[in-house]
Write an enzyme that holds these catalytic residues in place. Structure first.
Site, PDB file in Angstrom:
ATOM      1  CG  ASP A   1      -0.893  -0.252   2.374  1.00 43.06           C
ATOM      2  OD1 ASP A   1       1.175   0.261   2.790  1.00 43.06           O
ATOM      3  OD2 ASP A   1      -1.631  -0.109   3.604  1.00 43.06           O
ATOM      4  CG  ASP A  40       0.052  -3.555   2.429  1.00 47.13           C
ATOM      5  OD1 ASP A  40       0.652  -4.332   3.187  1.00 47.13           O
ATOM      6  OD2 ASP A  40       1.118  -2.810   2.228  1.00 47.13           O
ATOM      7  CD  GLU A  74       0.982  -0.771   7.959  1.00 43.41           C
ATOM      8  OE1 GLU A  74       0.984   0.523   8.828  1.00 43.41           O
ATOM      9  OE2 GLU A  74       1.162  -0.251   6.511  1.00 43.41           O
ATOM     10  CD  GLU A  95       8.739   0.136   7.544  1.00 40.04           C
ATOM     11  OE1 GLU A  95       7.552  -0.451   7.253  1.00 40.04           O
ATOM     12  OE2 GLU A  95       8.979   1.820   6.460  1.00 40.04           O
TER      13      GLU A  95
HETATM   14  O1  KIV Z   1       3.935  -1.118   1.089  1.00 42.45           O
HETATM   15  C1  KIV Z   1       4.802  -1.096   1.464  1.00 42.45           C
HETATM   16  O2  KIV Z   1       5.346  -1.765   0.379  1.00 42.45           O
HETATM   17  C2  KIV Z   1       5.886  -1.968   2.557  1.00 42.45           C
HETATM   18  C3  KIV Z   1       6.760  -2.261   2.757  1.00 42.45           C
HETATM   19  C4  KIV Z   1       8.017  -1.187   2.423  1.00 42.45           C
HETATM   20  C5  KIV Z   1       7.137  -3.716   3.151  1.00 42.45           C
HETATM   21  O3  KIV Z   1       5.178  -2.137   3.585  1.00 42.45           O
END
Ligand code: KIV
Length: 264
Positions: free
Chosen positions: A45, A84, A116, A183
Site C-alpha cells: 500500500d 497488502d 500491519e 520496519e
Molecule cells: O507498502 C509497502 O510497500 C510496504 C513495504 C515497505 C514493506 O509495506
C-alpha cells in the site's frame, strides 16, 4: 520453476538462505522482478506514496489493492505474490478482516496478505490465518499508525518498546503468520527477534540480521525524488527517463523523429 509459497520461505530460513522481496503495482514491473528471480513480490500500500503521490498510505482503498494485485498476479509465475491489506480494511473486526483478505485472494489472485499489526489487531490476524489465508505480519514502524507514532520514526529504541515488539512477534508466530516484516527497528532488536522465531523476518531499515530484505522498488531504482536512509539506490532511472524524454522532445521539435523507417 514452480511458484513459491509461504512454507518455502520458512524452509529458506531453516536452510540459512536469504529471502529477497520487492514491491510492484503493475504487470510490467512485476514481470521484470519475477524474471530477476526475487522470492516475494509485495503489492504494497506504499502505492499511496509512490503511485498516487500522497505523503502517507492512509487513503489507499481495498478496491485499489484488488485492482493492482490482479495486474501483478497475472504477470508472475515464480515469486510469491503478497497483497497488502490497507488501512481500515481489517481494523473494525474479525469478520471484516476475513472478508477483506478473501477479496485480495479471490479477486486480486494473491497467494498471501500482509497486515500491519499492533497487539489490538492480533485477533484479526488470527481470524485470517484460520480461514487458510497465509499472513505476513508487519511490525515496528507501521505506516498506518504514522500519526500516532508522531512521524516516520525508528521503533523499539527503549527497552519497554523493544519488549513489546518482541512479545508481539512471538504472538504473531503463535497465531499462524508465515513471515514478519520488521520496519525501522534497531538492528540489534531485529537480530534478537529473528533468532527467537522459526518464521522468517524481512527487514526494511532493520539491519543485516534479518532472514531477508525488502525495499520499495521505485526507491531502489532511483525513480522516487527522495528515498529513506535505509534504501540503497541501485540505479538512477529517474534521470534516465528525463534524458530519454528530452531526446524525444528535441527530435520531435527538430523533425528528426519519426524517420522514414518508422512510417508505413
Ligand atoms: O507498502 C509497502 O510497500 C510496504 C513495504 C515497505 C514493506 O509495506
Amino acid at each position: 520453476m514452480a511458484q513459491l509459497h509461504g512454507v518455502d520461505l520458512i524452509k529458506k530460513k531453516r536452510q540459512g538462505k536469504k529471502i529477497v522481496m520487492l514491491t510492484a503495482y503493475d504487470a510490467l514491473l512485476a514481470r521484470a522482478l519475477d524474471a530477476a528471480e526475487v522470492d516475494v513480490i509485495l503489492v504494497g500500500d506504499s502505492i499511496g506514496n509512490v503511485f498516487c503521490g500522497n505523503t502517507d498510505t492512509l487513503s489507499v482503498t481495498l478496491d485499489q489493492m484488488v485492482y493492482h494485485s490482479k495486474a501483478v498476479s497475472g504477470a508472475v509465475s515464480h515469486a510469491l505474490v503478497v497483497g497488502d491489506l490497507p488501512f481500515m480494511s481489517y481494523h473494525i473486526g474479525v469478520e471484516q478482516a476475513r472478508a477483506s483478505a478473501g477479496r485480495l485472494v479471490q479477486e486480486g489472485r494473491v497467494q498471501a496478505v500482509k497486515m500491519e499489526v499492533s497487539p489490538y489487531l492480533l485477533p484479526a490476524v488470527q481470524a485470517v490465518c484460520e480461514i487458510g489465508i497465509p499472513v505476513m505480519a508487519h511490525i515496528g514502524f507501521t505506516p498506518h499508525s504514522v500519526h500516532q507514532l508522531g512521524g516516520y520514526k525508528v521503533q523499539g529504541r527503549d527497552s519497554q518498546q523493544a519488549e513489546t515488539l518482541q512479545s508481539l512477534a512471538v504472538a504473531l508466530e503463535a497465531v499462524g503468520c508465515f513471515a514478519l516484516v520488521l520496519e525501522m527497528v534497531p538492528a540489534s532488536l531485529a537480530t534478537a527477534i529473528t533468532a527467537q522465531l522459526s518464521i522468517p523476518t524481512l527487514g526494511i531499515g532493520a539491519g543485516a540480521g534479518c532472514d531477508g530484505q525488502v525495499l520499495v522498488t521505485q526507491d531502489m531504482l532511483g525513480l522516487t525524488p527522495h528515498s529513506p536512509k535505509f534504501t540503497k539506490r541501485y540505479a538512477d532511472f529517474g534521470t534516465g527517463i528525463q534524458h530519454a524524454v528530452s531526446a524525444f522532445r528535441s527530435e520531435v521539435a527538430s523533425g528528426f523523429f519519426p524517420g522514414s523507417e518508422h512510417g508505413f
